[in-house]
Motif scaffolding. Structure first.
Motif, PDB file in Angstrom:
ATOM      1  N   ASP A   1       9.143  -2.068   0.995  1.00 54.32           N
ATOM      2  CA  ASP A   1       7.927  -1.977   0.056  1.00 54.32           C
ATOM      3  C   ASP A   1       8.562  -2.317  -1.259  1.00 54.32           C
TER       4      ASP A   1
ATOM      5  N   GLU B   1       1.934  -8.564  -1.615  1.00 56.09           N
ATOM      6  CA  GLU B   1       1.300  -8.271  -0.172  1.00 56.09           C
ATOM      7  C   GLU B   1       0.971  -9.444   0.386  1.00 56.09           C
TER       8      GLU B   1
ATOM      9  N   ARG C   1       5.022  -4.492   1.597  1.00 61.30           N
ATOM     10  CA  ARG C   1       3.925  -3.838   1.174  1.00 61.30           C
ATOM     11  C   ARG C   1       4.212  -3.346  -0.132  1.00 61.30           C
TER      12      ARG C   1
ATOM     13  N   ARG D   1      11.603   1.437   2.338  1.00 60.35           N
ATOM     14  CA  ARG D   1      10.339   1.895   2.615  1.00 60.35           C
ATOM     15  C   ARG D   1      10.068   3.403   2.140  1.00 60.35           C
TER      16      ARG D   1
ATOM     17  N   ASP E   1      -1.270   3.278   4.662  1.00 59.17           N
ATOM     18  CA  ASP E   1      -1.291   1.800   4.470  1.00 59.17           C
ATOM     19  C   ASP E   1      -2.764   1.511   3.675  1.00 59.17           C
TER      20      ASP E   1
END
Lengths: 225, 225
Positions: A154, A173, A179, A213, A219
């Motif tokens: 992330d 992304e 992410r 993460r 999400d």
């Protein structure tokens, strides 16, 4: 989208550059020495013959600063002076600082605190007309530059410019596995940069390539707030 | 193992206390006001009738400091003064600081930097004969205190005392779902504590209860280095 990377001959900058190019972006790798940028470009093209890297270029930093979005991947001491010298080129552009200030003390890595609290804040002060964001600090360069794999990570993005945050979130992304999360205003860059030293220390201790993460995040909401 | 929690009437301290008690530890919830600690104890026992909390006690902070391992869960300003007043009791013991120094500025949360760089460093300076570690900063209190669920979180543990690190890693890994990682010496507490403000800001923005997971770490190695 044309993306320039200042300091792209280092592991983080070259990894981000080749990854973004492999996804269809035009990427200019910048260096103080354009011959070094060209050499890195040639190495990357030789390393990944099965990927279309025809839009990868090597240039000096001024050439990279001509892009639409400019990433600062220089060593941390060079970040603010490098962008300051390119101030006119960078005005109005999204400039993404991924540098971390840290030092090794014995067996530990410790963050260094730049004058304004973060490398990104120093960069923003040097180029007040640019739209500075900070991102990509915790991405392991090896995974990022391995075009055969995805990036299990992330990315925390922060900026005082909400539009810049969104541009960087979208860019991050586009990378498979990655992410991106809005981590707030540019003041967040201090803690985000500082954590990198702790992650690197753990990498050494555990012989790992750690990344972050976030758990507990839906999400579907990550890109919209 | 008898665990005392200083400042256990707050959400983080009470959550950790009830969770550890539910796992079979003797836990003393401490507060400046022992009546408040007793009230929190009674609430927790009423809330979780199906869990054996017969080893949960309420006391003043001095009572909690008599335990084998002592957790500092006071507000950050109170952490160093609280342990200083209990210095004799805490000498030689593992003392786990989980406090974070932060403030709200407009819609953002920002870390505050204590005099020695972290709350944990201030605590360590106040009680030099104790074995101070820092941990549990990023654990969402709601999940930690929900005995019906597990905790989807990695805990970064740091200390200048390797034995204390291991004690805290073992304690954290006794909690279902939680993984603990050696994050290095106590200087790591500064960046670790500071990140909490960023996580809380993201919690507000995304209406979430975020925590940290590390990717790229082989589970089997986490406890051994």
């Amino acid at each position: 989208m044309h993306i320039g990377v200042l300091g792209a001959t280092g592991p983080a900058g070259s990894a981000l550059g080749v990854r973004l190019c492999s996804l269809g972006h035009e990427v200019t790798l910048g260096s103080r020495d354009s011959a070094r940028a060209e050499a890195v470009r040639a190495e990357l093209i030789a390393k990944w013959p099965d990927h279309d890297l025809s839009h990868l270029r090597g240039a000096d930093n001024a050439g990279a600063a001509a892009a639409d979005i400019v990433v600062v991947a220089t060593p941390w001491e060079g970040a603010a002076p490098t962008v300051k010298a390119l101030e006119d080129s960078l005005a109005g552009k999204v400039v993404v600082c991924m540098a971390n200030a840290l030092t090794r003390v014995g067996r530990e890595f410790q963050p260094l605190i730049p004058a304004r609290g973060s490398v990104a804040a120093d960069v923003a002060a040097a180029i007040p007309a640019a739209r500075v964001a900070a991102a990509f600090h915790h991405v392991p360069a090896r995974e990022l530059g391995d075009l055969a794999g995805t990036v299990d990570c992330d990315v925390l993005v922060c900026s005082d410019d909400a539009g810049a945050t969104q541009v960087v979130i979208d860019l991050a992304e586009s990378i498979p596995g990655m992410r991106a999360v809005n981590a707030g205003r540019l003041t967040a860059a201090g803690p985000i940069e500082a954590l990198t030293a702790i992650l690197i220390g753990m990498n050494v201790r555990y012989k790992a390539h750690l990344s972050i993460r976030l758990s507990g995040l839906d999400d579907s909401g990550a890109r919209t707030r």
